[in-house]
Design an enzyme around this catalytic site. Sequence first.
Site, short mmCIF file in Angstrom:
data_model
loop_
_atom_site.label_atom_id
_atom_site.label_comp_id
_atom_site.label_asym_id
_atom_site.label_seq_id
_atom_site.Cartn_x
_atom_site.Cartn_y
_atom_site.Cartn_z
N ASP A 10 -2.14 -25.96 -6.54
CA ASP A 10 -2.65 -24.74 -5.78
C ASP A 10 -4.33 -25.07 -5.50
O ASP A 10 -4.87 -25.72 -6.42
CB ASP A 10 -2.44 -23.24 -6.31
CG ASP A 10 -3.07 -22.32 -5.63
OD1 ASP A 10 -2.75 -22.25 -4.16
OD2 ASP A 10 -3.64 -21.39 -5.99
N SER A 11 -4.76 -24.32 -4.51
CA SER A 11 -6.32 -24.35 -4.42
C SER A 11 -6.97 -23.65 -5.48
O SER A 11 -8.29 -23.67 -5.69
CB SER A 11 -6.70 -23.76 -2.90
OG SER A 11 -6.21 -22.56 -3.01
N CYS A 45 0.55 -23.35 -2.17
CA CYS A 45 -0.45 -22.99 -1.49
C CYS A 45 -0.38 -22.98 0.09
O CYS A 45 0.21 -24.23 0.52
CB CYS A 45 -1.93 -23.83 -1.95
SG CYS A 45 -3.15 -24.01 -0.73
N ASN A 46 -0.55 -22.08 0.78
CA ASN A 46 -0.09 -22.04 2.13
C ASN A 46 -0.87 -23.08 3.05
O ASN A 46 -0.24 -23.78 3.81
CB ASN A 46 -0.39 -20.68 2.83
CG ASN A 46 0.79 -19.62 2.46
OD1 ASN A 46 1.82 -19.71 2.90
ND2 ASN A 46 0.67 -18.83 1.47
N GLU A 102 -8.29 -10.84 -6.13
CA GLU A 102 -9.11 -11.35 -7.10
C GLU A 102 -10.06 -10.50 -7.96
O GLU A 102 -10.44 -10.88 -9.23
CB GLU A 102 -9.84 -12.45 -6.32
CG GLU A 102 -8.91 -13.35 -5.55
CD GLU A 102 -9.39 -15.01 -5.85
OE1 GLU A 102 -10.50 -15.26 -6.30
OE2 GLU A 102 -8.51 -15.90 -6.02
N CYS A 121 0.95 -15.25 1.88
CA CYS A 121 -0.09 -15.81 0.75
C CYS A 121 0.11 -15.43 -0.50
O CYS A 121 0.91 -14.48 -0.76
CB CYS A 121 -1.18 -14.98 1.32
SG CYS A 121 -2.70 -14.98 0.32
N HIS A 132 -1.19 -14.71 -2.98
CA HIS A 132 -2.06 -13.56 -3.77
C HIS A 132 -1.24 -12.08 -3.41
O HIS A 132 -1.50 -11.29 -4.36
CB HIS A 132 -3.55 -13.32 -3.07
CG HIS A 132 -4.42 -14.28 -3.72
ND1 HIS A 132 -4.42 -15.83 -3.46
CD2 HIS A 132 -5.44 -14.04 -4.70
CE1 HIS A 132 -5.30 -16.36 -4.25
NE2 HIS A 132 -6.19 -15.64 -5.03
#
Lengths: 274, 274
Positions: free
Chosen positions: A9-10, A72-73, A151, A184, A186
Amino acid sequence: MKQSIGVIDSGVGGLTVASELIRQLPKESFIYVGDTKRCPYGPRPEEEVIQFTMEMVDFLMDKDIKMLVIACNTATAYTLDLLKEQLPIPVVGVIQPGARAAITSTRTGEVGVIGTEGTISSGSYVHSLKNIDTTINVRDLACPRFVPLVEKGIVSGQEAYDIVVESLQPLLPYKKMDTLILGCTHYPMITELIQEVMGPAVTVISSGEETAREVSTILGYRKNLYQGDELPTYHFHTTGDVGKFHAIASRWLKQKIDAVSRISLTKLEGMGEI
Amino acid sequence: MKQSIGVIDSGVGGLTVASELIRQLPKESFIYVGDTKRCPYGPRPEEEVIQFTMEMVDFLMDKDIKMLVIACNTATAYTLDLLKEQLPIPVVGVIQPGARAAITSTRTGEVGVIGTEGTISSGSYVHSLKNIDTTINVRDLACPRFVPLVEKGIVSGQEAYDIVVESLQPLLPYKKMDTLILGCTHYPMITELIQEVMGPAVTVISSGEETAREVSTILGYRKNLYQGDELPTYHFHTTGDVGKFHAIASRWLKQKIDAVSRISLTKLEGMGEI
């Protein structure tokens, strides 16, 4: 020797996918790489995303993983087809499982997708949905305020609720829409708020949950589910701050994290700059 | 030449799986074989089920199918591993997708399974669930009165409700159970009654819906989803009475059925005895 499943993932968003993988595949071991230092990938040019992703893949291939999950999209949109062709192991991204689950779920044929601006403008979900069913009606919407919220750890309360209500407003007039894809990684942290705003008639699809399900399907199909008695191991690697990563991972995975190590993916980059 | 997906069943039960396949994969063509004449497979010895299944498979392999779906719990239990080894195409059964979906769905780790006496006594669902997660708690229950009910077309009303309530009684004390697998392809026809009796806290998993989802996953993984413009075709074959099959298929698939043909699977069997 027990082989692990690699997850890239990023940054930390993919931890929601990792959490589902651990839950749905409790016998399997995982190695997670989060490129936190260079996060987010969304605004970067395609070539750069491909290069960064390849660096994570090289790191994992050296560890003899049996499968790769692109959690990760953005990285899925740019590298899935490439990696499926190049790697000798199965590769799963987060976009197709979410799209497929939406097709399973919808009865009206009207599906919503929310994601970052990058993911929505890439049109990847629309493409994946239409690839299976051309008659599906898709309403997509970028929700750029959700990632900063999550976040910061604000996943409930009035502030979070207000932002979710305001952001989702454009989707509310579509009364036929019965399924909403969280495009996403998140967003699963605020599923309850999103569900509350969308109402009980809308099924909310978490890409992470569905991706874990498809990883299980493909391992089962390939007869490659782990059948031994070795306990699973979970190794985490970040290109950024180990302390911050550890804190978020402990919270999101809802379990004790033993080892987070800092790695360098580029040869030019030093290791001592935390 | 557009290749079809082959679907086999001991009779008409697999039509609920076919219905989901058509819904979730609207670009794909299907060939269905129902061995209505020799239905049910449940009470038959293993070797006979294998032989009958192989005859259906041979019939379909001659038609150059690209994938095989075993839409019958008994046939899945006895032949899935064998067929996966022997056939050059991917093979999917109805048991593993239901088990996997239950693991995705459950939060308490307590899962129920209902099916015919044959399926429940084979222990296939318990085995599939434990194969992925040894900590899953499974309560299984045979519901022998459901198939006759559905085949008579009694899928709502007081009589059906009473039978469902009485049959499911042994599961009701398990308050932690949050997921119930319909381990028989007939049961989706009475999902609403089962849901009503189990209560809203229990997620009811339809094997057919989940099997269609996994077929889509595997075709996507193998890059073998149909991408052309040819309209899909649906061909049905039965070893029994064409008229009866046509009537049930029209009702269960909720769409117009163009062609049902009678076939003979054994060389000794004549064709003129409808």
